[in-house]
Design an enzyme around this catalytic site. Structure first.
Site, PDB file in Angstrom:
ATOM      1  N   SER A  94      11.324   3.782   9.348  1.00  0.00           N
ATOM      2  CA  SER A  94      10.308   4.410   8.494  1.00  0.00           C
ATOM      3  C   SER A  94       8.975   4.632   9.216  1.00  0.00           C
ATOM      4  CB  SER A  94      10.076   3.565   7.242  1.00  0.00           C
ATOM      5  OG  SER A  94       9.707   2.259   7.592  1.00  0.00           O
ATOM      6  N   ASP A 119       0.469   1.151   2.618  1.00  0.00           N
ATOM      7  CA  ASP A 119       1.165   0.823   1.362  1.00  0.00           C
ATOM      8  C   ASP A 119       1.715  -0.598   1.331  1.00  0.00           C
ATOM      9  OD1 ASP A 119       3.297   0.910   3.074  1.00  0.00           O
ATOM     10  OD2 ASP A 119       4.342   2.558   2.112  1.00  0.00           O
ATOM     11  N   HIS A 151       3.557  -0.029   5.683  1.00  0.00           N
ATOM     12  CA  HIS A 151       3.338   1.047   6.654  1.00  0.00           C
ATOM     13  C   HIS A 151       1.845   1.274   6.880  1.00  0.00           C
ATOM     14  CE1 HIS A 151       7.201   1.729   4.517  1.00  0.00           C
ATOM     15  NE2 HIS A 151       7.614   1.724   5.769  1.00  0.00           N
TER      16      HIS A 151
END
Ligand SMILES: *[C@@H]1O[C@H](CO)[C@@H](O)[C@H](O)[C@H]1NC(C)=O
Ligand SMILES: *[C@@H]1O[C@H](CO)[C@@H](O)[C@H](O)[C@H]1NC(C)=O
Ligand SMILES: *[C@@H]1O[C@H](CO)[C@@H](O)[C@H](O)[C@H]1NC(C)=O
Ligand SMILES: *[C@@H]1O[C@H](CO)[C@@H](O)[C@H](O)[C@H]1NC(C)=O
Length: 380
Positions: free
Chosen positions: A41, A342, A345
């Site tokens: 991610s 968040d 990340h």
């Protein structure tokens, strides 16, 4: 939540850090024709799009994801651009599109990275009964996608010779973004040990890089693990308040990622010996992250640990059950002053700094300018 934390308050002072652009190769020159990108991610630009990614961050396709630069959600787990986007800019190439968007133009590269994905195949996590947000994709999924992408080129299997794969790798950079952080996280509440994960992730990560080199890759960048002890997850999954290092991060977790990187680098050294005509660069995320966590104001940050986007406030502003994008979640006024986006990340601001530290800040071995020089030499 604040009682379990022992976060040093970052003094807010006037930052003299100037957002200078990342130096790129001379204007309009393109050291590489294209880039093949792999990762999780931290590098995914839309392959999971929320529906298939980790449940915790399932709102990735809603605002405020993407609010900063694209002004709409793109599938990036950030408010804006990520390290790989700044890499594209520095190489004078367009952003590399996600592999799963079949209508995208892949002339200058493709991004196979997928959020939540692991280095070790999924069957392992199934077998240890991991319930923590596992996804089925792994590095081998990305290799399969890559082979599918290049099918028709004559370069099919790992047994293909470099000659058959010339068209695929000529002028191409292979970028393996940060991997294995998910593997270490997914053993939470299982019987598997960190040592087992280290052994297996190194094995599969090395095997992947070797496969790519055997196919004929000439320029490969491999990012190590970031300082994972500085993310909120270990703070809230029970690391005792005494388990802290000199910069206020979870010491045991930072040691875990540090040791992973040491072994990974040793593997890269042996691959470099074996594939002498290739250039293999190690991107030193771990030290780059530490540099910024140590000197946040130097890089324009006023918040180190607190998530810009989330629910719950407090020193982390992170509730794994109600993450960024959920009803009631807010995002901060100035994301560029936050390092964390968040809860897991990072912000565009942090990605810009990390990319800059890689590309011209010395946080890569051998250096990025050396890689560009070698690529240029081979073209004359
Ligand atoms: C997200 O991915 C799924 C599965 O690949 C696909 O069916 C869906 O159309 C995608 N959605 C968007 C918004 O791209
Ligand atoms: C896929 O790529 C095309 C061409 O760049 C773009 O117009 C489209 O919006 C992309 N689709 C998604 C779901 O991002
Ligand atoms: C996983 O769960 C299954 C079914 O409950 C059980 O039989 C098995 O022993 C478990 N495995 C581990 C490693 O805990
Ligand atoms: C995992 O550990 C738990 C607690 O120590 C134990 O009860 C269980 O039997 C173990 N399962 C396996 C498959 O080793």
């Amino acid at each position: 939540m604040s009682s379990i934390l022992n976060l040093a308050l970052v003094t807010i002072c006037i930052s003299i850090f100037v957002l200078s652009p990342i130096s790129s190769a001379s204007p309009k020159s393109r050291p590489f024709k294209k880039v093949y990108v792999f990762g999780d991610s931290y590098t995914d630009v839309g392959n999971t799009n929320g529906s298939t990614g980790p449940h915790t961050f399932r709102h990735v396709m809603s605002l405020p994801y993407g609010r900063t630069f694209f002004h709409h959600p793109t599938g990036r787990y950030s408010d804006g651009r990520m390290v790989i986007d700044f890499v594209a800019e520095s190489l004078n190439l367009p952003y590399f599109p996600p592999y799963l968007n079949k209508s995208a133009d892949t002339t200058h590269g493709v991004n196979f990275a997928v959020g939540g994905c692991t280095t070790i195949p999924y069957s392992f996590f199934k077998q240890i009964n991991s319930t923590w947000d596992t996804v089925t994709q792994s590095l081998s999924t990305q290799l399969t996608w890559f082979k599918d992408h290049i099918k028709g080129s004559g370069c099919k299997t790992i047994k293909s010779t470099p000659a058959e794969c010339k068209a695929v790798f000529e002028g191409a950079l292979v970028w393996l973004g940060e991997m294995s952080a998910n593997d270490y996280n997914y053993i939470f509440l299982t019987n598997a040990t960190s040592k087992t994960i280290q052994k297996l992730t190194i094995k599969y990560q090395t095997r992947f890089i070797k496969n790519i080199l055997e196919m004929g890759a000439k320029y490969v960048v491999v990012q190590g693990l970031p300082a994972t002890g500085c993310f909120p997850m270990p703070f809230i999954t029970g690391a005792p308040p005494t388990d802290r290092d000199d910069i206020g991060c979870v010491a045991s977790k930072n040691k875990e990622s540090y040791h992973h990187n040491v072994i990974l680098q040793a593997k890269l050294h042996s691959l470099q010996k074996k594939f002498a005509s290739a250039v293999i660069v190690y991107g030193d995320d771990w030290h780059a992250y530490r540099e910024v966590y140590k000197n946040p104001t130097k890089y324009g940050f006023t918040e180190r640990f607190k998530a810009c986007c989330g629910i719950g406030g407090g020193p982390l502003n992170f509730d794994p059950m109600n993450t960024c994008g959920a009803p009631g979640a807010n995002s901060c006024k100035h994301p560029s002053q936050y390092m964390n986006w968040d809860g897991l990340h990072v912000t565009e601001g942090m990605s810009r700094v990390v990319a800059k530290l890689f590309l011209d800040g010395g946080f890569a071995q051998p250096s990025f300018p050396y890689l560009l020089k070698k690529a240029a030499e081979s073209r004359v």
